[in-house]
Write a protein that holds these residues in place. Structure first.
Motif, PDB file in Angstrom:
ATOM      1  N   SER A  97       0.834  -1.203   0.000  1.00  7.87           N
ATOM      2  CA  SER A  97       0.000   0.000   0.000  1.00  7.87           C
ATOM      3  C   SER A  97       0.868   1.251   0.000  1.00  7.87           C
ATOM      4  O   SER A  97       1.927   1.301   0.627  1.00  7.87           O
ATOM      5  CB  SER A  97      -0.910   0.014   1.232  1.00  7.87           C
ATOM      6  N   ARG A 132      -7.275   3.321   7.756  1.00  6.26           N
ATOM      7  CA  ARG A 132      -7.368   3.130   6.308  1.00  6.26           C
ATOM      8  C   ARG A 132      -7.454   1.640   6.012  1.00  6.26           C
ATOM      9  O   ARG A 132      -6.499   0.899   6.246  1.00  6.26           O
ATOM     10  CB  ARG A 132      -6.156   3.754   5.609  1.00  6.26           C
ATOM     11  N   TRP A 159     -12.363   3.538   3.409  1.00  4.58           N
ATOM     12  CA  TRP A 159     -12.340   2.234   2.735  1.00  4.58           C
ATOM     13  C   TRP A 159     -12.146   2.434   1.242  1.00  4.58           C
ATOM     14  O   TRP A 159     -12.806   3.254   0.612  1.00  4.58           O
ATOM     15  CB  TRP A 159     -13.636   1.486   3.020  1.00  4.58           C
ATOM     16  N   ARG A 160     -11.217   1.663   0.656  1.00  3.86           N
ATOM     17  CA  ARG A 160     -10.976   1.699  -0.775  1.00  3.86           C
ATOM     18  C   ARG A 160     -10.849   0.266  -1.282  1.00  3.86           C
ATOM     19  O   ARG A 160     -10.143  -0.553  -0.689  1.00  3.86           O
ATOM     20  CB  ARG A 160      -9.675   2.453  -1.101  1.00  3.86           C
ATOM     21  N   ASP A 161     -11.520  -0.018  -2.405  1.00  2.00           N
ATOM     22  CA  ASP A 161     -11.435  -1.336  -3.024  1.00  2.00           C
ATOM     23  C   ASP A 161     -10.788  -1.178  -4.389  1.00  2.00           C
ATOM     24  O   ASP A 161     -11.383  -0.622  -5.319  1.00  2.00           O
ATOM     25  CB  ASP A 161     -12.831  -1.958  -3.163  1.00  2.00           C
ATOM     26  N   GLY A 162      -9.544  -1.675  -4.513  1.00  3.86           N
ATOM     27  CA  GLY A 162      -8.823  -1.547  -5.760  1.00  3.86           C
ATOM     28  C   GLY A 162      -9.382  -2.402  -6.872  1.00  3.86           C
ATOM     29  O   GLY A 162      -9.080  -2.174  -8.042  1.00  3.86           O
ATOM     30  N   GLU A 199      -8.129  -1.109   2.978  1.00  2.00           N
ATOM     31  CA  GLU A 199      -8.096  -1.164   1.520  1.00  2.00           C
ATOM     32  C   GLU A 199      -7.827  -2.587   1.041  1.00  2.00           C
ATOM     33  O   GLU A 199      -7.256  -3.417   1.764  1.00  2.00           O
ATOM     34  CB  GLU A 199      -7.038  -0.217   0.954  1.00  2.00           C
ATOM     35  N   ARG A 200      -8.311  -2.813  -0.189  1.00  2.00           N
ATOM     36  CA  ARG A 200      -8.054  -4.086  -0.853  1.00  2.00           C
ATOM     37  C   ARG A 200      -7.340  -3.795  -2.167  1.00  2.00           C
ATOM     38  O   ARG A 200      -7.742  -2.903  -2.921  1.00  2.00           O
ATOM     39  CB  ARG A 200      -9.367  -4.838  -1.123  1.00  2.00           C
ATOM     40  N   SER A 201      -6.288  -4.525  -2.409  1.00  2.00           N
ATOM     41  CA  SER A 201      -5.491  -4.287  -3.616  1.00  2.00           C
ATOM     42  C   SER A 201      -6.220  -4.826  -4.842  1.00  2.00           C
ATOM     43  O   SER A 201      -7.149  -5.632  -4.719  1.00  2.00           O
ATOM     44  CB  SER A 201      -4.129  -4.970  -3.489  1.00  2.00           C
ATOM     45  N   SER A 212     -15.713   2.786  -2.677  1.00  2.00           N
ATOM     46  CA  SER A 212     -15.078   3.487  -1.565  1.00  2.00           C
ATOM     47  C   SER A 212     -16.135   3.883  -0.556  1.00  2.00           C
ATOM     48  O   SER A 212     -17.333   3.934  -0.860  1.00  2.00           O
ATOM     49  CB  SER A 212     -14.336   4.730  -2.055  1.00  2.00           C
ATOM     50  N   GLU A 265      -0.876   4.266   0.646  1.00  2.00           N
ATOM     51  CA  GLU A 265      -1.862   5.217   1.166  1.00  2.00           C
ATOM     52  C   GLU A 265      -1.471   5.802   2.514  1.00  2.00           C
ATOM     53  O   GLU A 265      -2.269   6.486   3.149  1.00  2.00           O
ATOM     54  CB  GLU A 265      -3.229   4.520   1.310  1.00  2.00           C
TER      55      GLU A 265
END
Length: 659
Positions: free
Chosen positions: A75, A113, A166-169, A115-117, A174, A77
């Motif tokens: 990450s 934070r 939250w972020r989903d790659g 997140e998923r890559s 989000s 971020e």
């Protein structure tokens, strides 16, 4: 007083012990212990900066300055967690025995934070550093569920004034949760964790509470038993089953009352679907056995779904699609009220087809955009269906929905005392169009016409075939655009408000209105429709002592009629002869006017024809044949004289001894 002195001594001793412990507690050592324990359990660095101060109340421990937790190596971020302050509480009972145990961790104003890559890796998947290879002859320890977290225990974890980003790659989704207040308890390593959470997501407040049976395994993404409830505005969701996050999977019982979906969809940052009234615009409820499978497919078994008061038993499968999801479902209902399905949702809006006034169709826009939300194939069985303008009894149908085009294939439907079969198509791909190809057998016309057009003047039973096609965004536009064809074949019945026989017999157009009727044995007709105008040229009505033909037009859009009946009183067997008086029916079909066609009436010798017909009827009954130029009276006298002469001849013959 001795016990009071002893009690005071015990209290003073405890206070002294706490003061001694406070002086002896190495503050930096406690902070270091927390950082080392966290990194050993998770593999992530916990950095504590700023002054470390001792804390006595409400529990013994230390308070630190800003803290950070490192993110996953992939990450970029920033830290996975950064907080303004950290409070670490110690287990005082363990401390008095010489042991160091952290019992409480509280974070002040943290930013977390998650997140998923794009490859599906989750930054919250915490694991300790890999152990050194085992020596020769030594067994390599098997990794435990949940990684190092399986060895982690905490009586109380607290977040105050936090934020989760939250972020989903993979999907690009989000979310941003603010004003976060959370509390978690994990008293046994690898055991159940209790949590309560409250905050705001996308501007909507929510509160949740639940129990995760294996907290460490859950954080590592594994499927574990879980009980969870969520409240946000009018939306309430309860789940009891199993849940995992890597990948997202769930199985268990769900009970959800979602209101009009506005609160729930706003919570997840999505627009509220524009569902039709009767199909979830005002209220959605779901209960049953719920499964979220790998790949994002959703399955509901033993389901009970509530949509604006409609209750359905549901077996359904929802699968993601490139353009839109696809639904396969079996639905069963006692009664379905879809009378408001085409409404706009505005206050006071009624059925889409309801007229704004008795003389016109509704001009309100029909919103069919919901047909483009998903593709579907639905098998429906209902005890009754109210469609607003039309009501059906027991119905079995297959409804297919493909890119905004819905096809209802009616396999079996009871309608108005008869049966209905055929197909109805609603196409919202480019504007709105409506098509129908229907066959109705044994239907009762009185309730059908009353529902469809507010017309109750025809009471009979028979068969109807109908093909229709129309387009437009309102009921009025659809009515004015209709084209198609059809036919009717009815048996015995009555036409109310009009006495055709009375009109012809008396040449009086006043035989209309309440109490007047034309009773018939048979009524047949075919028709064509173009631009909302129905035309008929071959109506045939057969009644005792009366036969009528008809031709004319009905303006479906304008709801008016312009029709000409040609009834014949006392016709011959082949329908010819008799007295014929044309009757004109004009005006709004809800309240038409009737009058005799005087121009046509003048052109035919009605009295002479009627007299001739009556004389023919009387001669037939008297058994006489009129000679050329002979009146009925003369023929009757001649017939009587001949009969008298015949009788006299027979009497004389008997007298003379003849046979």
């Amino acid at each position: 007083m001795r016990w009071v002195i002893r009690l005071a001594g015990v209290v003073l001793g405890l206070v002294a012990l706490f003061l001694v412990a406070l002086v002896l507690v190495p503050r930096e050592r406690v902070a270091q212990l927390a950082a080392e324990q966290f990194e050993a359990s998770t593999g992530r660095a916990l950095t504590i900066s700023g002054e470390v101060r001792p804390s006595v109340w409400p529990r013994l421990g230390v308070r630190t300055g800003p803290v950070t937790i490192a993110n996953a190596p992939w990450s970029d971020e920033g830290p996975m967690l950064e907080a303004a302050a950290l409070e670490i509480g110690l287990d005082t009972v363990a401390l008095m025995t010489g042991a160091w145990r952290i019992s409480r961790i509280a974070l002040e104003a943290p930013v977390i934070r998650l997140e998923r890559s794009p490859e599906g890796q989750a930054n919250w998947d915490l694991a300790p550093p890999a152990a050194a290879p085992a020596g020769k002859g030594e067994a390599t320890p098997a990794p435990s569920a949940g990684g190092g977290l399986s060895r982690f225990a905490l009586d109380e974890g607290v977040i105050h004034g936090g934020r989760v980003v939250w972020r989903d790659g993979r999907s690009g989704a989000s979310a941003d949760i603010t004003a976060l207040e959370a509390q978690v308890s994990l008293p046994e390593p690898g055991g159940p964790a209790d949590l309560t959470v409250a905050g705001q997501a996308n501007g909507r407040a929510f509160a949740a509470e639940g129990t995760v049976q294996e907290g460490a395994s859950f954080l590592s993404g594994r499927v574990v038993p879980l009980r969870l409830s969520l409240v946000s505005g009018d939306a309430r969701v309860a789940f009891d089953g199993q849940l995992g996050t890597a990948p997202a999977m769930a199985e268990g019982r769900i009970d959800a009352a979602l209101g009009d979906l506005a609160d729930l969809m706003a919570l997840v940052g999505q627009p509220r679907p524009d569902l039709p009234q009767g199909l979830g615009r005002e209220e959605v409820g779901i209960a049953g056995r719920f499964t979220l499978a790998d790949g994002g497919t959703i399955h509901l078994r033993e389901g009970q779904v509530s949509l604006d008061g409609n209750r359905l038993a549901v077996e359904a499968d929802l699968t993601p699609g490139e353009a839109r999801p696809r639904l396969e479902a079996n639905l069963r209902a006692e009664a379905l009220d879809l009378s408001r399905t085409g409404g706009s949702g505005e206050e006071g809006a009624g059925p889409a087809g309801a007229a704004d006034s008795p003389q016109g169709w509704s001009k309100r826009k029909i919103d069919a955009s919901a047909l483009g939300e998903l593709d579907a194939r639905i098998a429906l069985a209902a005890g009754s269906i109210d469609l607003g303008r039309i009501r059906l009894g027991a119905t079995k149908a297959i409804v297919s929905l493909d890119r905004g085009r819905a096809v209802a294939d009616l396999r079996e439907a009871a309608a108005y005392g008869g049966s209905l079969a055929g197909q109805v198509v609603v196409n919202a791909r480019n504007g709105l169009s409506l098509g129908a190809d229907l066959a109705l057998k044994g239907l009762a016309t009185e309730p059908l016409l009353a529902d469809l057009a507010g017309f109750d003047r025809l009471a009979t039973r028979g068969d109807v075939t109908l093909k229709l096609l129309g387009s437009g965004t309102s009921a009025e536009a659809l009515a004015r655009s209709l084209s198609g064809e059809g036919s009717v074949a009815f048996g015995k019945g009555e036409m109310r408000g009009l006495d055709l026989a009375g009109m012809v017999r008396t040449l009086d157009a006043g035989y209309v209105g309440e109490g007047k009727k034309t009773i018939f044995d048979r009524l047949t007709a075919s028709f064509s429709i173009e631009n909302g105008v129905l035309r008929n040229e071959d109506l045939v009505l057969a009644a005792p002592l009366l036969r009528a033909t008809g031709a004319g037009r009905l303006e479906i859009g304008a709801r008016t009629v312009d029709y000409r009946f040609l009834p014949r009183l006392l016709p011959r067997e082949d329908g010819t002869g008799g007295v014929s008086v044309p009757v004109l029916v004009t005006g709004p079909w809800a309240k038409p006017s009737y009058r005799l066609d005087m121009e046509a009436l003048v052109r035919q010798p009605v009295e002479r024809e009627m007299k001739q017909r009556l004389e023919e009827e009387a001669a037939e009954r008297l058994g006489v044949v009129l000679g050329e130029g002979e009146s009925l009276e003369d023929a009757a006298k001649r017939r009587a004289r001949e009969a008298l002469e015949d009788e006299a001849g027979r009497a004389l013959n008997r007298l003379l001894g003849g046979d």
